[in-house]
Design a protein around this motif. Structure first.
Motif, short mmCIF file in Angstrom:
data_model
loop_
_atom_site.label_atom_id
_atom_site.label_comp_id
_atom_site.label_asym_id
_atom_site.label_seq_id
_atom_site.Cartn_x
_atom_site.Cartn_y
_atom_site.Cartn_z
N GLY A 288 4.96 10.08 -24.88
CA GLY A 288 3.87 9.48 -24.11
C GLY A 288 4.14 8.01 -23.86
O GLY A 288 4.77 7.33 -24.68
N ILE A 289 3.65 7.49 -22.75
CA ILE A 289 3.85 6.09 -22.37
C ILE A 289 2.49 5.39 -22.33
O ILE A 289 1.59 5.80 -21.60
CB ILE A 289 4.55 5.97 -21.00
N CYS A 290 2.38 4.33 -23.12
CA CYS A 290 1.14 3.56 -23.16
C CYS A 290 1.23 2.41 -22.16
O CYS A 290 2.26 1.74 -22.05
CB CYS A 290 0.93 3.00 -24.57
N SER A 291 0.16 2.20 -21.41
CA SER A 291 0.08 1.07 -20.48
C SER A 291 -1.39 0.64 -20.43
O SER A 291 -2.21 1.16 -21.18
CB SER A 291 0.59 1.46 -19.09
N HIS A 338 10.68 -2.48 -17.16
CA HIS A 338 9.58 -3.10 -17.93
C HIS A 338 8.96 -2.11 -18.92
O HIS A 338 7.75 -2.04 -19.07
CB HIS A 338 8.51 -3.64 -16.99
N ALA A 339 9.81 -1.34 -19.57
CA ALA A 339 9.33 -0.36 -20.54
C ALA A 339 10.21 -0.43 -21.78
O ALA A 339 11.37 -0.85 -21.73
CB ALA A 339 9.36 1.05 -19.96
N LYS A 340 9.63 -0.07 -22.91
CA LYS A 340 10.41 0.00 -24.14
C LYS A 340 9.90 1.16 -24.99
O LYS A 340 8.75 1.56 -24.88
CB LYS A 340 10.30 -1.31 -24.94
N PHE A 341 10.80 1.68 -25.81
CA PHE A 341 10.43 2.69 -26.78
C PHE A 341 10.36 2.01 -28.14
O PHE A 341 11.31 1.35 -28.56
CB PHE A 341 11.43 3.85 -26.77
N LEU A 342 9.20 2.12 -28.78
CA LEU A 342 8.93 1.37 -30.00
C LEU A 342 9.91 1.75 -31.10
O LEU A 342 10.20 2.93 -31.32
CB LEU A 342 7.50 1.63 -30.48
N LEU A 399 6.93 -6.86 -20.01
CA LEU A 399 7.96 -6.54 -21.01
C LEU A 399 9.36 -6.84 -20.47
O LEU A 399 9.75 -6.33 -19.41
CB LEU A 399 7.87 -5.07 -21.41
N PRO A 400 10.16 -7.63 -21.22
CA PRO A 400 11.53 -7.95 -20.78
C PRO A 400 12.52 -6.88 -21.23
O PRO A 400 13.44 -7.16 -21.99
CB PRO A 400 11.79 -9.29 -21.46
N SER A 401 12.33 -5.67 -20.80
CA SER A 401 13.19 -4.58 -21.24
C SER A 401 13.21 -3.48 -20.19
O SER A 401 12.33 -3.38 -19.34
CB SER A 401 12.70 -4.01 -22.58
N THR A 402 14.24 -2.65 -20.27
CA THR A 402 14.37 -1.48 -19.40
C THR A 402 14.67 -0.28 -20.28
O THR A 402 15.46 -0.38 -21.22
CB THR A 402 15.50 -1.67 -18.37
N SER A 403 14.05 0.84 -19.98
CA SER A 403 14.27 2.05 -20.76
C SER A 403 14.79 3.17 -19.86
O SER A 403 14.60 3.15 -18.64
CB SER A 403 12.99 2.49 -21.46
N TYR A 404 15.44 4.11 -20.50
CA TYR A 404 16.04 5.25 -19.79
C TYR A 404 15.66 6.53 -20.54
O TYR A 404 15.69 6.57 -21.77
CB TYR A 404 17.55 5.11 -19.71
#
Length: 844
Positions: A288-291, A338-342, A399-404
């Protein structure tokens, strides 16, 4: 005997009977029924009651305060009963909750222990007693809440769903998901100060107890402490006289302090452990993605390649519409900017690499055990690979990140809000729009015409100008950035007459607003951003408030004019007091003021780096950007301005450049390495050395054997000549313990390797003396830019190719300030080799 004398004993007996009835113990054999929620066991003052509450079709036996549950038999997860349930206080002393069918839901397990009565006291504690001795109580067996006067020990646990709250023997307070992932940790140090950390405190107490005071202070006590240590304060600390405050672990995984006024039946959040709800691990379930929607967290799926597990509850997570092993072709990677996995302990110690974006993406794609990855764009070059145990995501424009995410092709991103309406029949809407535009346009034209006539007639009226001043004052007082016209600022600065100074971003002038507030107006130079982006950056700067940061009052964005309006600092910048001549001895700062300024500056930069919603890297910390108010409190200026500059000079290798100042630039600026908050720490270290010495760190003279002062100072420090480093103009007594701390901290800050420099929060602790400082290694001398000027431009970006192929050097394992968790079982050379190979194949 008089009638009154006969009546008094009767009234007294009746009063005594009422009191004893209200506070009477609950006898063995008593029962409460879910079907009769009006039947309760009450505390003597009737503040608390034990009875049944209903939540939809589910019933709980609970202790409540004005209807607010603060303890549930069996807890939130295992204490659910049906409408025919009963809470039975059996003759053998056992308290049990059973369903209508007779099935046991929960029990106190106190049969045969001599329990003779039960009572609910005015503190909210329900106790089973053997005579006067407590055999079992709700305070000793909490579910999800801690009340005032309740002792929470290392043997207690708060539980809500998959989330738990623990007090460790070290004094640490931790929040955990699934009894494994530690996503919040606050620890106690020897000076009764609390700090958030991902590590575990090494202290050990004999029997630590966490308690909540009625005034709203969460404290820790232990026989080894001379007095209870304050952990956190509620926002309504010590306010009100009839308020119950309690600590509760909510089902969203956040620990909060609530306040409830007696009789209101409502509670208000006064403190939250996790300030950003999306940082709570597992909040939106697996994959799940929180925003955020406005200010509320919402849950969704990474893309249309996924679907909700439960359409009625988005927090239960997502699943792939087609599993990877069932892909008809090869899997591919879904890009999520602009996403990250915790990533929290114990995950932190595995699957972490120091590679570039492309290599991070490809490493996951070719790995059978990887389902997703995150690469940080904060200059660290860290890549986190996620295995298919549980993946918790967070997406935000800040968020300064990129997720795949690994999916079966083709990739189907989530539709935008505009595309959701693209397929609808808009024929009738077009007609309605035309009518609406005509009507609204006509009304606006009439309003503008009337407003223009009114302004033309009254523009020179004294009343009109006075009214404008009042509105300006109101807007300023609201705390929001005020928008000024260029003519207004021209008028307030008397045509930009009184110049206060000039820096890398433009000249600064003194001005006075319509409400007579004295301000500093900065004319920005080299700003090439569009109107919208400029306003967004201004909004970010203006929302950053701290005692040690200069406040932005307003701005002007009019044509080519870009100006910022700041609060006025009466005593100017720090350099005017540090580098004074003998004729200016009146401006010399004593050591007490200097240390106060050093500590204030560190706190301000700590706020920018670690406490803001978005980390702000200053990029130009120097004495000229440290301003002093009328009482010599330090305030950092020009923060956030580096992002406003967009250089057109094409002599540099990268697209974006930022400005820095000779003598304060970290080595990575000139080595074309990532720029992070550690670059600011290098600059601060140089400033701190100047505060101690009263000399420019790059100064070369006969006194320093023709060496740069910072290099010479370390040699003197190694010889034990600390006094030789201190400003010779400080004739009064100086606190040598503070001096030694400041010098050690400065040398730690100017280490060549960013990984060896401490975080700014640690710098504050070291300066305050609450953290031991190890002996710093020798900082290496570096040449910074052109010697002919004081300002140089250096690149702040590193291309993806150079990052992936060259890789960032691994942090030194010998440093006590190494970022925790940045380690891997795979050697850095192997990572570089693998990453380079993968990236080469992608480029082909």
């Amino acid at each position: 005997m008089k009638p009154q004398s006969i009546l008094n004993p009767i009234l007294f007996s009746l009063f005594f009977f009422i009191i004893t009835t209200e506070s009477a113990d609950i006898p063995l054999g008593s029962t409460l029924y879910a079907s009769n929620q009006n039947s309760n066991w009450n505390s003597p003052n009737r503040t608390f009651s034990l009875g049944f509450i209903s939540e939809g079709p589910t019933y709980f036996a609970a202790v409540t305060y004005n209807g607010i549950p603060i303890w549930r038999a069996g807890g939130v997860d295992t204490g659910a009963a049906d409408s025919s349930a009963s809470l039975q206080f059996l003759s053998d002393g056992n308290l049990r909750l059973v369903n209508g069918s007779g099935a046991l839901v929960w029990q106190s397990s106190t049969a045969g222990r001599g329990v003779s009565s039960a009572a609910l006291d005015d503190s909210g504690n329900f106790v089973l007693r053997n005579g006067t001795t407590s055999v079992w109580s709700t305070f000793d067996n909490p579910t999800d809440t801690i009340l005032p006067s309740q002792n929470f020990t290392i043997h207690n646990v708060l539980r809500s769903g998959l989330y738990t709250f623990h007090l460790l023997s070290s004094g640490n307070l931790t929040l955990r998901w699934n009894d494994s992932i530690v996503y919040w940790n606050i620890w106690f140090n020897s000076s009764s100060r609390w700090n958030e950390s991902t590590g575990i405190n090494s202290m050990n107490f004999s029997s630590p107890i966490l308690g909540l005071q009625p005034i709203g202070v969460l404290t820790l006590s232990d026989p080894t402490l001379s007095a209870a240590a304050n952990v956190v304060y509620s926002s309504d600390y010590a306010e009100g006289s009839d308020i119950l405050r309690f600590v509760k672990l909510d089902d969203d995984g956040n620990l909060r302090i609530y306040s409830s006024t007696r009789g209101s039946g409502e509670d208000t959040v006064r403190w939250s452990a996790v300030g950003d709800q999306c940082e709570v691990f597992g909040f939106c379930g697996n994959m799940g993605i929180c925003s955020y929607n406005d200010s509320s967290p919402i849950c969704g799926c990474p893309s249309e390649n996924f679907e909700l597990i439960d359409p009625n509850d988005s927090r239960k997570g997502c699943k792939r519409k087609m599993e990877i092993e069932d892909c008809p072709g090869s899997a591919t990677m879904l890009d999520m900017p602009h996403a990250k996995f915790l990533t929290y302990p114990p995950e932190l110690s595995s699957q972490i690499f120091s590679v570039g974006n492309s290599a991070c993406r490809l490493n996951c794609l070719v790995s059978g055990s990887c389902v997703a990855s995150t690469t940080l764009a904060d200059g660290t070059g860290m890549c986190y690979l996620k295995v298919p145990n549980f993946v918790s995501g967070y997406q935000s424009p800040s968020l300064p990140s990129t997720s795949y995410v690994k999916v079966c092709g083709p990739v189907s991103p989530n539709p935008s809000a505009s595309s959701l309406n693209a397929g609808k029949d808009n024929g009738w809407r077009l007609h309605a729009w035309i009518v609406a535009v005509v009507v609204v346009g006509t009304v606006l034209c009439l309003i503008m015409l009337e407003g223009g006539l009114w302004w033309w007639c009254f523009r020179n009226s004294p009343k009109f100008s006075g009214l404008s001043a009042q509105y300006a004052l109101l807007e300023y007082a609201s705390g929001a950035p005020v928008q000024f016209s260029y003519k207004e600022l021209q008028r307030s600065t008397k045509g930009f007459r009184e110049k206060l100074g000039a820096g890398g971003f433009g000249a600064v002038y003194k001005g006075a607003l319509a409400n007579r507030t004295i301000v500093a107006v900065k004319q920005l130079e080299g700003i090439e951003q569009g109107e919208k982006q400029f306003r967004m950056e201004v909004a970010t700067i203006s929302s950053t408030h701290h005692l040690n940061l200069v406040r932005l009052i307003g701005f002007c964005s009019e044509g080519r004019h870009r100006l910022l309006v700041y609060e006025f600092m009466k005593n100017g910048s720090l350099d005017n007091f540090l580098f004074t001549t003998e004729e200016q001895s009146g401006k010399l700062l004593n050591w007490e003021y200097r240390f106060k300024i050093a500590l204030g500056t560190a706190r301000g930069v700590t706020y920018l780096h670690e406490e803001c919603h978005d980390c702000i890297v200053h990029c130009d910390i120097k004495p000229e950007n440290i301003l002093l108010d009328e009482t010599y409190n330090a305030k950092v200026s020009d923060f956030g301005l580096a992002k406003l500059v967009n250089s057109k000079d094409h002599r540099y290798r990268t697209l974006t450049s930022v400005r820095g100042t000779r003598g304060y630039l970290a080595p990575e600026w000139l080595a074309n390495l990532p720029i992070t908050s550690k670059s600011d720490i290098y600059s601060y270290g140089m400033v701190l050395l100047e505060i101690v010495s009263g000399r420019r760190n790059f100064e070369v003279s006969e006194d320093t054997n023709r060496k740069k002062f910072s290099v010479w100072a370390y040699e003197e420090f190694e010889k034990g000549n600390v006094k030789g480093i201190v400003d010779k103009r400080l004739h009064e007594e100086v606190d040598m313990d503070q001096v030694k701390r400041a010098i050690k901290v400065s040398f730690w800050c100017i280490q060549e390797q960013p990984s060896q420099r401490p975080m700014m929060g640690k710098v504050v602790q070291m300066l305050e003396g609450v953290m031991e400082i190890e002996r710093p290694p020798a900082p290496k001398a570096v040449i910074e830019g052109s010697a002919s000027g004081t300002s140089v431009n250096v690149s702040s970006n590193v291309s993806a190719l150079s990052t992936a192929v060259a890789s960032a050097p691994a942090p030194s394992s010998s440093s006590s300030f190494q970022t925790p968790g940045i380690s891997s079982s795979v050697s850095s050379k192997n990572v570089e080799r693998a990453s380079s190979s993968l990236l080469h194949s992608e480029l082909k």
